[in-house]
Scaffold this active site. Structure first.
Site, PDB file in Angstrom:
ATOM      1  N   HIS A   1     -15.405 -11.391  12.270  1.00  0.00           N
ATOM      2  CA  HIS A   1     -14.163 -11.622  13.011  1.00  0.00           C
ATOM      3  C   HIS A   1     -14.114 -10.659  14.187  1.00  0.00           C
ATOM      4  O   HIS A   1     -14.178  -9.453  14.012  1.00  0.00           O
ATOM      5  CB  HIS A   1     -12.936 -11.416  12.111  1.00  0.00           C
ATOM      6  CG  HIS A   1     -12.711 -12.540  11.147  1.00  0.00           C
ATOM      7  ND1 HIS A   1     -11.465 -12.996  10.804  1.00  0.00           N
ATOM      8  CD2 HIS A   1     -13.576 -13.319  10.460  1.00  0.00           C
ATOM      9  CE1 HIS A   1     -11.572 -14.016   9.955  1.00  0.00           C
ATOM     10  NE2 HIS A   1     -12.854 -14.217   9.720  1.00  0.00           N
TER      11      HIS A   1
ATOM     12  N   TYR B   1      -1.414 -11.633  11.388  1.00  0.00           N
ATOM     13  CA  TYR B   1      -0.452 -10.643  10.891  1.00  0.00           C
ATOM     14  C   TYR B   1       0.878 -10.990  11.543  1.00  0.00           C
ATOM     15  O   TYR B   1       1.042 -10.825  12.754  1.00  0.00           O
ATOM     16  CB  TYR B   1      -0.880  -9.228  11.281  1.00  0.00           C
ATOM     17  CG  TYR B   1      -2.067  -8.701  10.495  1.00  0.00           C
ATOM     18  CD1 TYR B   1      -3.365  -9.092  10.803  1.00  0.00           C
ATOM     19  CD2 TYR B   1      -1.884  -7.800   9.442  1.00  0.00           C
ATOM     20  CE1 TYR B   1      -4.453  -8.601  10.080  1.00  0.00           C
ATOM     21  CE2 TYR B   1      -2.969  -7.303   8.719  1.00  0.00           C
ATOM     22  CZ  TYR B   1      -4.250  -7.709   9.034  1.00  0.00           C
ATOM     23  OH  TYR B   1      -5.316  -7.225   8.324  1.00  0.00           O
TER      24      TYR B   1
ATOM     25  N   PRO C   1      -2.178  -2.084   2.041  1.00  0.00           N
ATOM     26  CA  PRO C   1      -3.286  -2.938   2.488  1.00  0.00           C
ATOM     27  C   PRO C   1      -3.165  -3.452   3.923  1.00  0.00           C
ATOM     28  O   PRO C   1      -4.097  -4.087   4.429  1.00  0.00           O
ATOM     29  CB  PRO C   1      -3.238  -4.111   1.499  1.00  0.00           C
ATOM     30  CG  PRO C   1      -1.836  -4.129   0.993  1.00  0.00           C
ATOM     31  CD  PRO C   1      -1.348  -2.729   1.013  1.00  0.00           C
TER      32      PRO C   1
ATOM     33  N   LYS D   1      -7.869  -0.829   4.969  1.00  0.00           N
ATOM     34  CA  LYS D   1      -8.678   0.385   5.006  1.00  0.00           C
ATOM     35  C   LYS D   1      -9.217   0.856   3.646  1.00  0.00           C
ATOM     36  O   LYS D   1     -10.143   1.667   3.595  1.00  0.00           O
ATOM     37  CB  LYS D   1      -7.853   1.543   5.601  1.00  0.00           C
ATOM     38  CG  LYS D   1      -7.726   1.495   7.106  1.00  0.00           C
ATOM     39  CD  LYS D   1      -8.999   1.989   7.776  1.00  0.00           C
ATOM     40  CE  LYS D   1      -9.202   1.481   9.170  1.00  0.00           C
ATOM     41  NZ  LYS D   1      -9.852   0.155   9.239  1.00  0.00           N
TER      42      LYS D   1
ATOM     43  N   TYR E   1      -8.742  -0.446  13.392  1.00  0.00           N
ATOM     44  CA  TYR E   1      -8.964  -1.560  12.466  1.00  0.00           C
ATOM     45  C   TYR E   1     -10.453  -1.775  12.217  1.00  0.00           C
ATOM     46  O   TYR E   1     -10.884  -2.011  11.086  1.00  0.00           O
ATOM     47  CB  TYR E   1      -8.320  -2.832  13.032  1.00  0.00           C
ATOM     48  CG  TYR E   1      -8.167  -3.967  12.046  1.00  0.00           C
ATOM     49  CD1 TYR E   1      -6.973  -4.167  11.358  1.00  0.00           C
ATOM     50  CD2 TYR E   1      -9.224  -4.853  11.802  1.00  0.00           C
ATOM     51  CE1 TYR E   1      -6.834  -5.213  10.455  1.00  0.00           C
ATOM     52  CE2 TYR E   1      -9.096  -5.902  10.900  1.00  0.00           C
ATOM     53  CZ  TYR E   1      -7.894  -6.073  10.234  1.00  0.00           C
ATOM     54  OH  TYR E   1      -7.762  -7.110   9.335  1.00  0.00           O
TER      55      TYR E   1
HETATM   56  C1  PHB Z   1      -7.390  -9.989   2.318  1.00  0.00           C
HETATM   57  O1  PHB Z   1      -8.064 -10.910   2.789  1.00  0.00           O
HETATM   58  O2  PHB Z   1      -7.167  -9.889   1.109  1.00  0.00           O
HETATM   59  C2  PHB Z   1      -6.790  -8.978   3.243  1.00  0.00           C
HETATM   60  C3  PHB Z   1      -7.137  -8.983   4.578  1.00  0.00           C
HETATM   61  C4  PHB Z   1      -6.571  -8.059   5.437  1.00  0.00           C
HETATM   62  C5  PHB Z   1      -5.674  -7.115   4.955  1.00  0.00           C
HETATM   63  C6  PHB Z   1      -5.342  -7.084   3.614  1.00  0.00           C
HETATM   64  C7  PHB Z   1      -5.902  -8.020   2.740  1.00  0.00           C
HETATM   65  O3  PHB Z   1      -5.095  -6.232   5.817  1.00  0.00           O
END
Ligand code: PHB
Length: 399
Positions: free
Chosen positions: A78, A206, A297, A301, A389
């Site tokens: 990504h 997000y 989450p 990280k 990130y």
């Molecule tokens: C996930 O795909 O579980 C996931 C992806 C990004 C995040 C948290 C969880 O920030």
């Protein structure tokens, strides 16, 4: 007194999650012996749904150290994410901003790759052990445990590594007067689902909204992972598919964007907190990964930090066994914590910027939207997010 079987190793590792197994793998490649013990069964670990984003440095380590290149063939690169607020999506282009990418490759797959590699290399990894304890972490550490067949062992080691997760037993061996716990609780949790559906977008979304945060992530071509912010006491049984999708729609859909929906095949509530336990070393005991720190989450990280810890720790052991220098061991805690606190800040910042606290007033919401606009509207704001990130560059020796 029962006779314990006495065994020895150079590094005893408690916990066969990604941190413990990666450390054992790196030590093996450098000719350093380790034994890993784990209270869970291999099937239980492989069956736990965990998060899914790997920094480029984590991917490079998996591939270059010979764990597996499955992340490159079965994971997805990504080059950016979308921040969505006020009904609009704004792309943060990692590749263009900082020249890096992340990979979507679930932690469970990382575990499977590491477990298979350790097995193929003849590694000593014992799952499903019970009655674990460690004595004398200051001088002559010994790890006691009972194997699934009932045989009791005493494992004598030069060093012990506690990679035993957020409820770590190992950290309790650091005397209270020497340790400190930093803690932050958040007034919300994530409601996580797996849905049988094709993906809704190429990249992760997000989303910030009046009703709270939502994250649209992915797993496979026909299973998707999604989360929405909820109260910590939310009960998954109170949410049927219709209610779940209505909540996602209200937070994410709009201005021509619509989520692809499908049957919900798994649902769970994930409370989260920030914590750091210092120091990460006491005598001959070293902590790594969730045993020493947890992050919410939102910044993706957790696993990456654990892998960074064991990379630093591996270099310290390599220096010790190669040149009898304790320099790396002596600076491990400080070196690891440097990145831990950067990641704590980033995870806290992403969480605060994207979630809506239960008591948010008009001022809070308007200010939060101002914050989001100041990030997406500035190359500098975007670049901070992109660099954090995808993973900060690791300082090289001397630099
Ligand atoms: C996930 O795909 O579980 C996931 C992806 C990004 C995040 C948290 C969880 O920030």
């Amino acid at each position: 007194m029962t006779a314990r079987k006495i065994i020895t190793t150079q590094v005893a590792i408690l916990g066969a999650g990604p941190a413990g197994l990666m450390l054992s793998h790196l030590l093996f490649r450098a000719g350093i012996d380790s034994t890993v013990i784990e209270v869970r069964t291999e099937e239980a670990i492989a069956g736990t749904v965990r998060a899914g984003i790997l920094e480029h440095g984590t991917v490079r380590l998996l591939v270059d150290s010979g764990v597996s290149d499955r992340v490159l063939t079965q994971g997805d690169r990504h080059d950016g994410i979308e921040l969505r607020f006020d009904g609009e999506s704004h792309r943060i282009d990692f590749k263009e901003l900082v020249g890096e990418s992340v990979w979507l490759y679930p932690q469970t797959e990382v575990f499977k790759d590491l477990a298979a590699r350790r097995r193929a290399d003849g590694g000593d990894v014992r799952y499903g052990v019970t009655d674990t304890s460690v004595v004398d972490v200051e001088n002559r550490p010994r790890v006691r445990f009972t194997e699934a067949d009932g045989v009791e062992y005493e494992l004598a080691a030069d060093f012990v590594v506690g990679a035993d997760g957020s409820r770590s037993q190992c950290r309790s061996y650091i005397p209270e007067r020497h340790r400190r716990r930093y803690f932050h609780a958040y007034p919300y949790a994530w409601f996580g689902i797996l849905a049988q559906a094709p993906r809704s977008a190429d990249e992760l979304i997000y989303a910030n909204s009046d009703r709270g945060f939502a994250l649209i992530s992915q797993r496979t071509h026909d299973v998707q992972r999604m989360y929405f912010q909820c109260g910590p006491a939310e009960n998954p049984a109170d949410w049927d598919d219709d209610r779940i999708w209505a909540e996602f729609r209200s937070r994410v859909n709009g201005n021509g964007f619509e989520l692809v929906e499908g049957p919900v095949i798994d649902k769970m509530v994930l409370p989260f907190r920030s914590s750091v336990h210092t120091p990460m070393r006491h005598g001959k005991l070293f902590l790594a990964g969730d045993a020493a720190h947890t992050v919410p989450p939102t910044g993706a990280k957790g696993l990456n930090l654990a892998i960074h810890d064991v990379t630093v720790l591996f270099e310290a052991f390599d220096l010790y066994y190669g040149q009898r220098s304790t320099a790396g061991l002596d600076t491990y805690s400080t070196a690891a914590l440097d990145r831990v606190w950067k990641a704590q800040h980033f995870s806290y910042w992403m969480t605060a910027m994207l979630h809506t606290p239960p008591a948010a007033d008009d001022f809070f919401r308007a200010r939060q939207l101002g914050e989001l606009r100041s990030v997406v509207g500035s190359r500098h704001g975007q670049a901070y997010l992109a660099e954090a990130y995808t993973g900060w560059p690791t300082p090289t020796a001397g630099g």
